[in-house]
Scaffold this motif. Structure first.
Motif, PDB file in Angstrom:
ATOM      1  N   SER A 190       0.948  -1.055  -0.092  1.00 18.82           N
ATOM      2  CA  SER A 190      -0.138  -0.015   0.094  1.00 18.82           C
ATOM      3  C   SER A 190       0.886   1.322   0.020  1.00 18.82           C
ATOM      4  O   SER A 190       0.613   2.345  -0.692  1.00 18.82           O
ATOM      5  CB  SER A 190      -0.987   0.005   1.284  1.00 18.82           C
ATOM      6  OG  SER A 190      -0.304   0.094   2.291  1.00 18.82           O
ATOM      7  N   ASN A 191       1.889   1.215   0.670  1.00 20.64           N
ATOM      8  CA  ASN A 191       2.852   2.397   0.654  1.00 20.64           C
ATOM      9  C   ASN A 191       3.912   2.482  -0.666  1.00 20.64           C
ATOM     10  O   ASN A 191       4.101   3.488  -1.189  1.00 20.64           O
ATOM     11  CB  ASN A 191       3.862   2.110   2.031  1.00 20.64           C
ATOM     12  CG  ASN A 191       3.130   2.523   3.243  1.00 20.64           C
ATOM     13  OD1 ASN A 191       3.000   3.661   3.551  1.00 20.64           O
ATOM     14  ND2 ASN A 191       2.806   1.496   3.999  1.00 20.64           N
ATOM     15  N   ILE A 192       3.892   1.459  -1.170  1.00 25.96           N
ATOM     16  CA  ILE A 192       4.746   1.077  -2.396  1.00 25.96           C
ATOM     17  C   ILE A 192       3.715   2.024  -3.517  1.00 25.96           C
ATOM     18  O   ILE A 192       4.167   2.826  -4.209  1.00 25.96           O
ATOM     19  CB  ILE A 192       5.206  -0.208  -2.986  1.00 25.96           C
ATOM     20  CG1 ILE A 192       6.309  -0.595  -2.078  1.00 25.96           C
ATOM     21  CG2 ILE A 192       5.388  -0.180  -4.537  1.00 25.96           C
ATOM     22  CD1 ILE A 192       6.699  -1.954  -2.453  1.00 25.96           C
ATOM     23  N   ALA A 193       2.395   1.657  -3.489  1.00 31.49           N
ATOM     24  CA  ALA A 193       1.540   2.142  -4.309  1.00 31.49           C
ATOM     25  C   ALA A 193       1.450   3.622  -4.331  1.00 31.49           C
ATOM     26  O   ALA A 193       1.394   4.485  -5.162  1.00 31.49           O
ATOM     27  CB  ALA A 193       0.103   1.567  -4.308  1.00 31.49           C
ATOM     28  N   GLU A 194       1.190   4.114  -3.047  1.00 30.44           N
ATOM     29  CA  GLU A 194       1.355   5.495  -2.870  1.00 30.44           C
ATOM     30  C   GLU A 194       2.670   6.260  -3.430  1.00 30.44           C
ATOM     31  O   GLU A 194       2.294   7.239  -4.076  1.00 30.44           O
ATOM     32  CB  GLU A 194       1.216   5.776  -1.233  1.00 30.44           C
ATOM     33  CG  GLU A 194       1.160   7.156  -0.783  1.00 30.44           C
ATOM     34  CD  GLU A 194       1.391   7.294   0.700  1.00 30.44           C
ATOM     35  OE1 GLU A 194       0.580   8.230   1.265  1.00 30.44           O
ATOM     36  OE2 GLU A 194       1.945   6.597   1.415  1.00 30.44           O
ATOM     37  N   PHE A 195       3.699   5.717  -2.990  1.00 25.42           N
ATOM     38  CA  PHE A 195       4.958   6.399  -3.730  1.00 25.42           C
ATOM     39  C   PHE A 195       4.866   6.475  -5.229  1.00 25.42           C
ATOM     40  O   PHE A 195       5.341   7.177  -5.909  1.00 25.42           O
ATOM     41  CB  PHE A 195       6.058   5.997  -2.983  1.00 25.42           C
ATOM     42  CG  PHE A 195       7.505   6.562  -3.314  1.00 25.42           C
ATOM     43  CD1 PHE A 195       7.608   7.854  -3.188  1.00 25.42           C
ATOM     44  CD2 PHE A 195       8.527   5.847  -3.720  1.00 25.42           C
ATOM     45  CE1 PHE A 195       8.772   8.431  -3.194  1.00 25.42           C
ATOM     46  CE2 PHE A 195       9.550   6.273  -4.158  1.00 25.42           C
ATOM     47  CZ  PHE A 195       9.868   7.741  -3.785  1.00 25.42           C
ATOM     48  N   ALA A 196       4.552   5.139  -5.683  1.00 25.31           N
ATOM     49  CA  ALA A 196       4.514   4.990  -7.160  1.00 25.31           C
ATOM     50  C   ALA A 196       3.738   5.998  -7.919  1.00 25.31           C
ATOM     51  O   ALA A 196       3.796   6.372  -8.841  1.00 25.31           O
ATOM     52  CB  ALA A 196       4.180   3.505  -7.579  1.00 25.31           C
ATOM     53  N   ALA A 197       2.667   6.356  -7.209  1.00 26.24           N
ATOM     54  CA  ALA A 197       1.556   7.424  -7.961  1.00 26.24           C
ATOM     55  C   ALA A 197       2.238   8.738  -8.175  1.00 26.24           C
ATOM     56  O   ALA A 197       2.201   9.270  -9.072  1.00 26.24           O
ATOM     57  CB  ALA A 197       0.422   7.548  -6.842  1.00 26.24           C
ATOM     58  N   GLN A 198       3.364   9.144  -7.217  1.00 24.26           N
ATOM     59  CA  GLN A 198       4.207  10.336  -7.329  1.00 24.26           C
ATOM     60  C   GLN A 198       5.169  10.094  -8.296  1.00 24.26           C
ATOM     61  O   GLN A 198       5.800  11.055  -8.797  1.00 24.26           O
ATOM     62  CB  GLN A 198       4.485  10.630  -5.980  1.00 24.26           C
ATOM     63  CG  GLN A 198       3.550  10.819  -4.834  1.00 24.26           C
ATOM     64  CD  GLN A 198       3.969  10.868  -3.340  1.00 24.26           C
ATOM     65  OE1 GLN A 198       4.760  11.891  -3.216  1.00 24.26           O
ATOM     66  NE2 GLN A 198       3.531  10.056  -2.765  1.00 24.26           N
ATOM     67  N   GLN A 199       5.792   8.815  -8.710  1.00 31.21           N
ATOM     68  CA  GLN A 199       6.973   8.662  -9.313  1.00 31.21           C
ATOM     69  C   GLN A 199       6.674   8.126 -10.894  1.00 31.21           C
ATOM     70  O   GLN A 199       7.539   8.274 -11.669  1.00 31.21           O
ATOM     71  CB  GLN A 199       7.860   7.671  -8.698  1.00 31.21           C
ATOM     72  CG  GLN A 199       8.171   8.411  -7.185  1.00 31.21           C
ATOM     73  CD  GLN A 199       9.021   9.477  -7.332  1.00 31.21           C
ATOM     74  OE1 GLN A 199      10.103   9.582  -8.100  1.00 31.21           O
ATOM     75  NE2 GLN A 199       8.480  10.482  -6.240  1.00 31.21           N
ATOM     76  N   ALA A 200       5.655   7.502 -10.970  1.00 26.76           N
ATOM     77  CA  ALA A 200       5.395   6.529 -11.929  1.00 26.76           C
ATOM     78  C   ALA A 200       5.334   7.476 -13.384  1.00 26.76           C
ATOM     79  O   ALA A 200       5.037   8.730 -13.512  1.00 26.76           O
ATOM     80  CB  ALA A 200       4.033   6.000 -12.120  1.00 26.76           C
ATOM     81  N   THR A 201       6.261   7.033 -14.410  1.00 26.37           N
ATOM     82  CA  THR A 201       6.186   7.474 -15.777  1.00 26.37           C
ATOM     83  C   THR A 201       5.153   6.910 -16.611  1.00 26.37           C
ATOM     84  O   THR A 201       4.615   5.888 -16.485  1.00 26.37           O
ATOM     85  CB  THR A 201       7.807   7.437 -16.230  1.00 26.37           C
ATOM     86  OG1 THR A 201       7.842   6.129 -16.702  1.00 26.37           O
ATOM     87  CG2 THR A 201       8.772   7.766 -15.148  1.00 26.37           C
ATOM     88  N   ARG A 202       5.251   7.670 -18.046  1.00 28.74           N
ATOM     89  CA  ARG A 202       4.699   6.943 -18.863  1.00 28.74           C
ATOM     90  C   ARG A 202       4.818   5.442 -19.462  1.00 28.74           C
ATOM     91  O   ARG A 202       3.901   4.707 -19.343  1.00 28.74           O
ATOM     92  CB  ARG A 202       4.561   7.955 -20.301  1.00 28.74           C
ATOM     93  CG  ARG A 202       3.772   7.361 -21.580  1.00 28.74           C
ATOM     94  CD  ARG A 202       3.820   8.297 -22.528  1.00 28.74           C
ATOM     95  NE  ARG A 202       2.983   7.909 -23.740  1.00 28.74           N
ATOM     96  CZ  ARG A 202       3.216   7.071 -24.600  1.00 28.74           C
ATOM     97  NH1 ARG A 202       4.591   6.453 -24.559  1.00 28.74           N
ATOM     98  NH2 ARG A 202       2.712   6.609 -25.720  1.00 28.74           N
ATOM     99  N   ASP A 203       6.146   5.314 -19.449  1.00 32.91           N
ATOM    100  CA  ASP A 203       6.409   3.933 -19.579  1.00 32.91           C
ATOM    101  C   ASP A 203       6.006   3.026 -18.613  1.00 32.91           C
ATOM    102  O   ASP A 203       5.840   1.762 -18.850  1.00 32.91           O
ATOM    103  CB  ASP A 203       8.129   3.799 -19.766  1.00 32.91           C
ATOM    104  CG  ASP A 203       8.387   4.503 -21.200  1.00 32.91           C
ATOM    105  OD1 ASP A 203       7.700   4.701 -21.958  1.00 32.91           O
ATOM    106  OD2 ASP A 203       9.849   5.046 -20.943  1.00 32.91           O
ATOM    107  N   ASP A 204       5.998   3.300 -17.459  1.00 34.22           N
ATOM    108  CA  ASP A 204       5.586   2.520 -16.268  1.00 34.22           C
ATOM    109  C   ASP A 204       4.210   2.355 -16.330  1.00 34.22           C
ATOM    110  O   ASP A 204       3.888   0.932 -16.235  1.00 34.22           O
ATOM    111  CB  ASP A 204       5.883   3.392 -14.638  1.00 34.22           C
ATOM    112  CG  ASP A 204       7.271   3.468 -14.582  1.00 34.22           C
ATOM    113  OD1 ASP A 204       8.042   2.759 -14.693  1.00 34.22           O
ATOM    114  OD2 ASP A 204       7.574   4.684 -13.800  1.00 34.22           O
TER     115      ASP A 204
END
Length: 260
Positions: free
Chosen positions: A113-127
């Protein structure tokens, strides 16, 4: 069933192993014979002052040993006698991956759940493209009733979207523990159909929608709810006495806390 009213964790065994060892010794001491029905999970849990999921994990341990047969809607039956009373956990569950399946799931819920929270702020188009591809694989596997590789690829893509190699390694390790855990495998053997995979796909789509919007709070909540749904489904199949049992390993973090 005669036993101490409380299980005290020694540090050498996990709680479910202590409960399993006690039940194994009761069987070995011939308080139960082959074909006998053990007390219901609820009764065992109350007498030993442990949670019902700990009891369920103990029964999974004994299933792996071939000592009991857990029959949904019928009960828990002794199928074989142990050689002699013992204080040791079986070799199958004394490795580094000996955590119970619900304990593993709890750790995943906290981590991912914390990974998803951080990923939402870092994710790129390729991700995001990688996550979409994983969902396409998941949809194809759902139609063909094939393996569940898309599930793993989706969760991995989210971890990779953090662009933090330590978080990716932590995710990979937690997934590897799951894959190599005989307790997890035994628990899943009670799932008689794959209908639950449609719900997982829907959950994943909701997680992806939050990630696309870069909504960190929604992504965290969606991942938490997804793994809560996984837990509830497994618990639904974990009880053999009460089809309406909805017990929990731990008190779940109320989702409304995420919105405050």
């Amino acid at each position: 069933m005669k036993a101490d009213s409380t299980i005290k964790q020694t540090g050498q065994q996990r709680p479910y192993q202590e409960v399993g060892t006690l039940l194994r010794n009761l069987i070995a001491q011939q308080q139960y014979a082959v074909g006998d029905r053990l007390p219901p999970e609820r009764e065992i849990a109350e007498r030993l002052n442990v949670s019902r999921t700990v009891v369920r994990e103990a029964l999974i341990m004994l299933e792996i040993e071939g000592l009991v047969d857990v029959r949904r809607g019928a009960g828990i039956f002794v199928t074989d006698m142990p050689a002699e009373p013992s204080d040791a956990a079986p070799a199958a569950v004394t490795s580094d991956s000996a955590a119970g399946p619900f304990e593993l799931l709890q750790a995943r819920q906290l981590l991912e759940s914390n990974i998803a929270e951080f990923a939402a702020q870092q994710a790129t188009r390729d991700d995001i493209i990688k996550m979409r591809r994983a969902l396409q694989i998941e949809e194809q596997e759902l139609v063909s009733d094939d393996h569940e590789s898309g599930d793993m690829q989706f969760h991995l893509a989210i971890a990779e979207a953090t662009h933090n190699s330590m978080l990716v390694d932590l995710f990979r390790q937690s997934w590897q523990w799951r894959e190599n855990n005989p307790m997890w495998t035994q628990l899943h053997s009670h799932l008689k159909d794959t209908h639950y995979r449609q719900q997982w796909l829907t959950d994943h789509q909701q997680i992806l929608a939050a990630l696309i919007k870069k909504d960190a709070k929604a992504a965290k909540q969606a991942m938490w709810q997804h793994l809560e749904n996984v837990k509830n489904r497994l618990l639904e199949f974990s009880d053999v006495d009460d089809i309406n049992f909805d017990g929990y390993l731990f008190t779940s973090w109320p989702l409304n806390h995420l919105n405050s």
